[in-house]
Design an enzyme around this catalytic site. Sequence first.
Site, mmCIF file in Angstrom:
data_model
loop_
_atom_site.group_PDB
_atom_site.id
_atom_site.type_symbol
_atom_site.label_atom_id
_atom_site.label_comp_id
_atom_site.label_asym_id
_atom_site.label_seq_id
_atom_site.Cartn_x
_atom_site.Cartn_y
_atom_site.Cartn_z
ATOM 1 N N ASP A 229 -10.720 3.355 5.209
ATOM 2 C CA ASP A 229 -11.195 1.841 5.107
ATOM 3 C C ASP A 229 -12.723 1.847 5.305
ATOM 4 O OD1 ASP A 229 -9.347 -0.118 4.553
ATOM 5 O OD2 ASP A 229 -8.580 -0.538 6.356
ATOM 6 N N GLN B 17 -4.221 -1.508 10.440
ATOM 7 C CA GLN B 17 -4.252 -2.576 9.528
ATOM 8 C C GLN B 17 -4.642 -3.823 10.562
ATOM 9 O OE1 GLN B 17 -3.142 -3.500 6.431
ATOM 10 N NE2 GLN B 17 -3.745 -5.459 6.909
ATOM 11 N N LYS C 185 0.666 -1.135 0.045
ATOM 12 C CA LYS C 185 0.039 0.020 -0.042
ATOM 13 C C LYS C 185 0.688 1.089 0.132
ATOM 14 C CE LYS C 185 -3.738 -2.230 2.527
ATOM 15 N NZ LYS C 185 -4.358 -2.667 3.788
#
Length: 303
Positions: free
Chosen positions: A119, A96, A52
């Site tokens: 997200d 994460q 990412k």
Amino acid sequence: MTILDGKILADLVQQRVQQEVEELKIRTGKVPGLTVVIAGNDPASQIYVRGKNKTAEKLGIESRVLELDASVSSSELLDTISRLNMDGDVHGILVQMPLPDHLDEWEILDHIDPAKDVDRFHPVNLGMLTLQRTDIYPCTPAGILETLDHYKIDLSGTHAVVLGRSFIVGKPMAAMLTNRNATVTLCHSRTRDLPSILKQADIIVAAIGKPGFVTADMVKDGVVLVDVGINRLDKKEDVLALCDESQIKKFEKKGYGITGDIHKETFAKSSYYTPVPGGIGAMTVAMLMQNTLRLFKKQLHLD
Ligand code: NDP
């Protein structure tokens, strides 16, 4: 059967994002900022985070990774998030998953400013999604819709079966397909007679993490198959039985192969299908970049 090529499409999306980032930099003197927080040293998570970060930098996004110890306390992690919430150069925050066991996932996710929640897992954003009051979606289902739209697959009136009910993929996917006028059946491990439900589907989105679970006898001719699963196989007999040619070759070099949740022989019955790898995984990263750009624009009132 047509392959829905996630790599080509992800490249297109990323080119679009890169171009807009450059234009906005000239216009405002600012660039989008993405910070990824990772706690512990789960090898798969570290690979995802590095990927990412690399992609973000390539597109001109200011990308930072905060690596915290696996023993980080809940209050330390919450303080870190508070600082990022206040930082004007940070427009997107991603924590994460999975987090170390002693941390409460929802307590951490709830603490991210919904405006910076890249997200889109904050309960406010999942609620807004369900109510059709946002145009920024969780990355994996966003990548799926972008793919289906790009290939002009009409969803309205179709019967879509979503396999798996996680808040990361299945639940938001079901809401997004409903909002696009599909009739949705959301299945999970307690669903009775799954094969008969799958057989009725015009579109199947499989996200359960079970290699080759959906087999040709379970689907009808012409179905659209979206394979979200990413399963690593280490045994030669499994790789030969379940992986495609590219992954069988990869096994010879690296000792493992990747496959999805849909058995490779099922694709022959489909009208369209997404491969694994090179399908939805590639699109998920591209959508993260697009989300970062969109959050930046909203925070700077640029759209
Ligand atoms: P979770 O483990 O959080 O959820 C799995 C879901 O599958 C659960 O809802 C579970 O049901 C259901 N399930 C498990 N077994 C069965 C079964 N036999 N029949 C029907 N349903 C079943 O998974 P995620 O959503 O996080 O991920 C799913 C897969 O997608 C994984 O392979 C993951 O690696 C991959 N993934 C890929 C991404 C990408 O970018 N391509 C992004 C995110 C995930 P129940 O709720 O009843 O337990």
